[in-house]
Design an enzyme around this catalytic site. Structure first.
Site, PDB file in Angstrom:
ATOM      1  N   HIS A 124      -6.795   0.806   3.714  1.00 42.44           N
ATOM      2  CA  HIS A 124      -6.326  -0.572   3.621  1.00 42.44           C
ATOM      3  C   HIS A 124      -4.875  -0.524   3.150  1.00 42.44           C
ATOM      4  O   HIS A 124      -4.498   0.399   2.418  1.00 42.44           O
ATOM      5  CB  HIS A 124      -7.203  -1.288   2.589  1.00 42.44           C
ATOM      6  CG  HIS A 124      -6.968  -2.752   2.453  1.00 42.44           C
ATOM      7  ND1 HIS A 124      -5.940  -3.274   1.714  1.00 42.44           N
ATOM      8  CD2 HIS A 124      -7.654  -3.810   2.947  1.00 42.44           C
ATOM      9  CE1 HIS A 124      -6.000  -4.592   1.763  1.00 42.44           C
ATOM     10  NE2 HIS A 124      -7.029  -4.948   2.494  1.00 42.44           N
ATOM     11  N   ASP A 201     -10.581   4.387  -3.739  1.00 44.39           N
ATOM     12  CA  ASP A 201     -10.554   2.942  -3.518  1.00 44.39           C
ATOM     13  C   ASP A 201     -11.975   2.526  -3.150  1.00 44.39           C
ATOM     14  O   ASP A 201     -12.419   2.770  -2.026  1.00 44.39           O
ATOM     15  CB  ASP A 201      -9.558   2.625  -2.401  1.00 44.39           C
ATOM     16  CG  ASP A 201      -9.643   1.160  -1.960  1.00 44.39           C
ATOM     17  OD1 ASP A 201     -10.402   0.388  -2.575  1.00 44.39           O
ATOM     18  OD2 ASP A 201      -8.946   0.808  -0.990  1.00 44.39           O
ATOM     19  N   GLN A 204     -14.648  -1.445  -0.857  1.00 41.79           N
ATOM     20  CA  GLN A 204     -15.666  -1.730   0.166  1.00 41.79           C
ATOM     21  C   GLN A 204     -16.988  -1.008  -0.075  1.00 41.79           C
ATOM     22  O   GLN A 204     -17.905  -1.153   0.719  1.00 41.79           O
ATOM     23  CB  GLN A 204     -15.155  -1.353   1.561  1.00 41.79           C
ATOM     24  CG  GLN A 204     -14.096  -2.277   2.124  1.00 41.79           C
ATOM     25  CD  GLN A 204     -14.572  -3.709   2.344  1.00 41.79           C
ATOM     26  OE1 GLN A 204     -15.774  -3.996   2.347  1.00 41.79           O
ATOM     27  NE2 GLN A 204     -13.629  -4.607   2.518  1.00 41.79           N
ATOM     28  N   LYS A 227     -15.644  -8.772  -4.008  1.00 45.03           N
ATOM     29  CA  LYS A 227     -16.367  -8.186  -2.875  1.00 45.03           C
ATOM     30  C   LYS A 227     -17.738  -7.677  -3.305  1.00 45.03           C
ATOM     31  O   LYS A 227     -18.458  -7.068  -2.511  1.00 45.03           O
ATOM     32  CB  LYS A 227     -15.548  -7.047  -2.266  1.00 45.03           C
ATOM     33  CG  LYS A 227     -14.283  -7.532  -1.552  1.00 45.03           C
ATOM     34  CD  LYS A 227     -13.540  -6.382  -0.924  1.00 45.03           C
ATOM     35  CE  LYS A 227     -12.084  -6.674  -0.682  1.00 45.03           C
ATOM     36  NZ  LYS A 227     -11.814  -7.400   0.559  1.00 45.03           N
ATOM     37  N   CYS A 375      -5.643  -5.646   7.605  1.00 50.00           N
ATOM     38  CA  CYS A 375      -4.794  -4.982   6.601  1.00 50.00           C
ATOM     39  C   CYS A 375      -4.887  -3.464   6.734  1.00 50.00           C
ATOM     40  O   CYS A 375      -4.870  -2.735   5.726  1.00 50.00           O
ATOM     41  CB  CYS A 375      -5.158  -5.386   5.172  1.00 50.00           C
ATOM     42  SG  CYS A 375      -5.071  -7.142   4.885  1.00 50.00           S
TER      43      CYS A 375
END
Ligand code: PMP
Length: 425
Positions: A124, A201, A204, A227, A375
């Site tokens: 991202h 990261d 997600q 999220k 993104c």
């Protein structure tokens, strides 16, 4: 734990329940953008503002003590949730803020010309642009690990790209375009072997897979509350204590100092050092409640349910001629350690139809998906597209949601075929 009672889960989400009441029920499949919030998260935030609102870590009166207590309790929850120590948890405004903090407070002060930062082609922009800026600032170089056909970084790719010059490897645990689950642990082992650090990261992954800093081998790890069924404007950055101790703060202001003089200042230890300004206490309280909610359902039950939906969605799309699904066509891999291969983020293109037109056609059927580059422009370009259409699942989705999505995709394709035929006559 046990298996997921989806009807009971849906009843806990006011917007999901409301969407179900519509004449044409809403199939919300844009969970990779943000998830809905359960009643318990909403009421925990309301409770904070109604009953405990005061600035944290500042006052000595009882309301301020309650507020501080709730904030620190949320920090302990976040720490336990990812297997970290309390003082390794920094509350941020989201994954973007956390990743920028690592890049500029750690990366910018550690990197030198010739050093390498390894990222994947599936990042991202939040885990790409900060590193790009820091690389320009320091003379370091960005090196890209390329995903295979299934969206995954292979062992060969790791061996080839992570080497003696690699100081930092920064990797999305789950891709927000391909849904691929990256072998974060293997990348961590490779970068640790050359004395570098691993930044994960988990924006997600955290709503779908257990996130544990030791299991992933992460030295830094970032995610957003919104999220994972928590509030907007809140997130967590984990940093290994020894690393945080040596880092300069990025933001300077109230609540992060030891003492301040006219020309100089001494900063507090982590985590306060990295939390300048009045924190989003209500956000932290809501996030802790979202974590409690997830743990109560249990990641195994969530994964089982989502795997079922994902397989239904993938096999449904495979049956529609002219639809190209990017990345893996199955949920589970055949790796020795039985790692999941894919989560329920599914990007696809319909041949001859612009991704934005597909999303617009689905919107008319009240099926919410997203079209664009998500993104992640370098990745979408790597896939040979300018835009993809993306459906993304969460624990409250149902077979009906998936089936309505599939019908709508077929409908969109048929509508375009008619238009093309009409234009030929
Ligand atoms: N990383 C990934 C993989 C993401 O999907 C996102 C959000 N789309 C982010 C980082 C940034 O999260 P946020 O916008 O909440 O800061």
């Amino acid at each position: 734990a046990g298996s997921l009672d989806v009807a009971a889960v849906r009843a806990q989400f006011p917007l999901v329940a409301a969407g179900q009441q519509l004449k044409r029920p809403l199939a919300y499949l844009d969970n990779a953008a943000t998830t809905h919030k359960p009643e318990c998260v909403l009421s925990s935030q309301e409770y904070f503002y109604r009953c405990a609102n005061a600035n944290a870590s500042r006052g000595v009166y009882s309301l301020a003590k309650t507020s501080t207590k709730l904030y620190e309790k949320a920090r302990r929850m976040a720490a336990a949730f990812i297997g970290a120590a309390d003082d390794e948890i920094i509350f941020t405004s989201g994954a973007t803020a956390g990743l920028n903090l690592v890049a500029f407070s750690y990366g910018a002060n550690r990197l030198a010309p010739g050093d390498e930062v390894a990222i994947t082609m599936a990042e991202h922009h939040s885990n790409l642009l900060p590193w790009q800026a820091v690389a320009k600032l320091t003379g370091a170089k960005l090196v890209y690990l390329l995903p295979d056909e299934e969206g995954r970084i292979s062992d060969e790719e790791i061996a080839e790209k992570v080497g003696p010059r690699t100081r930092i490897a920064a990797v999305a645990h789950v891709s927000n375009v391909l849904g691929s689950v990256q072998p974060v642990r293997r990348i961590a082992d490779a970068v640790h072997a050359v004395g570098g650090v691993l930044v994960a990261d988990c924006a997600q992954s955290v709503a779908h897979l257990p996130v544990d800093v030791s299991a992933l081998g992460a030295d830094f790890l970032a995610f957003s509350a919104h999220k994972m069924f928590g509030p907007l404007g809140t997130g967590v950055l984990y940093g290994r204590r020894e690393l945080l101790e040596g880092m300069e703060p990025l933001l300077r202001g109230g609540g992060m100092i030891e003492s301040v003089f006219e020309q100089d200042a001494a900063f507090a230890l982590a985590p306060a050092r990295f939390e300048a300004g009045t924190p989003n206490i209500a956000g932290a309280v809501g996030l802790a409640e979202a974590m409690r909610f997830m743990l109560e359902l249990g990641y195994d039950a969530v994964r089982d349910h989502e795997r079922h939906l994902l397989e239904r969605l993938l096999s449904g799309l495979a049956a529609v001629p002219g639809v190209r699904v990017h990345g893996a066509t199955r949920a589970d891999g055949t790796f020795e350690d039985d790692e999941p291969l894919r989560c329920g983020v599914v990007s696809f293109n319909v041949s001859g139809v612009d991704a934005n037109d597909v999303a617009a056609a689905l919107a008319r059927d009240n099926v919410a998906v997203r079209a664009g580059a998500h993104c992640a422009e370098p990745l979408v370009r790597f896939l040979g597209e300018r835009a993809t259409c993306r459906a993304s699942l969460a624990l409250y989705n149902t077979d009906e949601d998936v089936d309505r999505f599939l019908e709508s995709v077929e409908g969109a394709k048929a509508a375009v075929a008619i238009m093309i035929m009409a234009s030929m006559h």
